[in-house]
Write an enzyme that holds these catalytic residues in place. Structure first.
Site, short mmCIF file in Angstrom:
data_model
loop_
_atom_site.label_atom_id
_atom_site.label_comp_id
_atom_site.label_asym_id
_atom_site.label_seq_id
_atom_site.Cartn_x
_atom_site.Cartn_y
_atom_site.Cartn_z
N GLU A 99 -8.64 -3.33 -8.29
CA GLU A 99 -8.22 -1.87 -7.83
C GLU A 99 -7.89 -0.92 -9.03
O GLU A 99 -7.60 0.14 -8.69
CB GLU A 99 -6.74 -2.00 -6.84
CG GLU A 99 -6.96 -2.83 -5.69
CD GLU A 99 -5.94 -3.00 -4.90
OE1 GLU A 99 -5.96 -3.77 -3.68
OE2 GLU A 99 -4.81 -3.28 -5.52
N GLY A 140 -4.93 -2.76 5.86
CA GLY A 140 -5.49 -2.99 7.27
C GLY A 140 -5.15 -1.81 8.14
O GLY A 140 -4.18 -1.17 8.05
N ILE A 165 -1.60 -9.33 7.57
CA ILE A 165 -1.75 -9.31 8.95
C ILE A 165 -3.28 -9.20 9.26
O ILE A 165 -4.21 -8.49 8.92
CB ILE A 165 -1.39 -7.99 9.37
CG1 ILE A 165 -0.05 -7.50 9.03
CG2 ILE A 165 -1.65 -7.72 11.02
CD1 ILE A 165 0.93 -8.48 9.53
N MET A 207 1.28 -4.60 1.95
CA MET A 207 2.55 -5.54 1.64
C MET A 207 3.31 -5.11 0.22
O MET A 207 4.10 -5.84 -0.34
CB MET A 207 1.63 -6.92 1.15
CG MET A 207 0.92 -7.53 2.18
SD MET A 207 0.33 -9.25 2.11
CE MET A 207 1.84 -10.24 1.79
N GLU A 208 2.98 -3.77 -0.24
CA GLU A 208 3.98 -3.55 -1.26
C GLU A 208 4.50 -2.03 -1.07
O GLU A 208 5.51 -1.58 -1.59
CB GLU A 208 2.97 -3.40 -2.49
CG GLU A 208 2.23 -4.71 -2.94
CD GLU A 208 1.17 -5.08 -2.11
OE1 GLU A 208 0.66 -6.34 -1.95
OE2 GLU A 208 0.35 -4.30 -1.94
N ASP A 240 -9.96 -3.31 6.32
CA ASP A 240 -10.34 -4.14 7.44
C ASP A 240 -9.59 -3.70 8.52
O ASP A 240 -8.75 -2.70 8.40
CB ASP A 240 -9.94 -5.62 7.18
CG ASP A 240 -8.27 -5.84 6.61
OD1 ASP A 240 -7.57 -5.57 7.61
OD2 ASP A 240 -8.26 -5.82 5.44
#
Length: 262
Positions: free
Chosen positions: A17, A83, A177, A198-199, A222
């Protein structure tokens, strides 16, 4: 008008990233602290510190606090993937966070669900000026750079047509997820959420507590369910890395022209 000097902290969870950013950084100094490499230098005329936080809220919070306390950053930008939590979003779309919430925070009955104890807040708002810049940078990337930045083969492979840019609520939690049932548990309660990751909300909480302006951008990788692309690493390398590089470049260019990071 006098402007305060800017030192921009750029955080990503994974190496792919930040591909390209560190390679073109000038006057590079690398400092290892807490098992992370903080790479200081200049990007397009701005003092920057790039770092990989690793995955999860604790990792992101520790990295953010270190950027602020040890490296003296004045602003923080987080780039990464997420996601989709809203059925309108497609792979390749971009979400700029207007606000963030920790979907797995629940200290009931001591505090209301999602509220961070002793802050009185469940949702943390990103800096309006930075987020507007980030939104403009993302929109300009899609309008001007997207078709040349992403190879035709990769557009077809990941079914990228004409990506869109959204701004809204992002939910963070220490859980990847990958199933409809997981996602429904989140969206049934947080009906406005656009993306899950998640962050981000951990970064937002730390920035709030230290009084540091921040902005967060996520590329949709996704659908947060069983239909997610199989080759996540390839998406990072072929799609997300190009998105992040171009958006950060345009984001910094807006500062240079508008002097908005003050």
């Amino acid at each position: 008008m006098n402007f305060h000097p800017v030192r921009l902290g750029i955080i990503s969870a994974l190496r792919e990233e930040q591909t390209g950013l560190i390679e073109i950084m000038q006057d590079v100094v690398t400092t290892t602290r807490g098992m992370r490499d903080y790479v200081s230098g200049r990007l397009w005329g701005i003092e920057c510190v790039c770092v990989l936080s690793r995955i999860g809220k604790v990792a992101a919070a520790a990295t953010t606090a270190t950027l602020i306390e040890k490296f003296g950053v004045s602003h923080i930008l987080f780039t990464g993937v997420a996601g989709a939590a809203d059925s309108r979003l497609r792979v390749g779309d971009i979400v700029v966070a207007r606000q963030l919430v920790q979907h797995d925070m629940n200290a009931e009955p001591l505090f209301p669900r999602y509220e961070i104890p002793l802050t009185g807040l469940s949702h943390f708002y990103s800096d309006q000026i930075l987020s507007k810049q980030l939104l403009n940078a993302a929109e300009e990337f899609i309008r001007t750079d997207f078709h040349s930045a992403i190879a035709d083969y990769d557009k077809q492979r990941f079914r990228l047509l004409q990506p869109l840019v959204y701004e809204g609520l992002i939910a963070s939690g220490d859980e990847f997820i990958a199933h409809d049932e997981q996602l429904r548990k989140i969206t049934d309660r947080l009906q406005d959420v656009l993306a899950v990751e998640m962050e981000g909300a951990a970064v937002a909480q730390v920035c709030f507590e230290f009084g540091i302006p921040f902005a967060i951008v996520r590329t949709i990788s996704d659908s947060a369910n069983e239909d997610s692309p199989v080759d996540f690493v390839q998406f990072l390398e072929k799609i997300a890395a190009h998105y992040a590089y171009s958006i950060v470049k345009r984001f910094i260019a807006l500062h240079q022209s508008e002097r908005a990071l003050t």
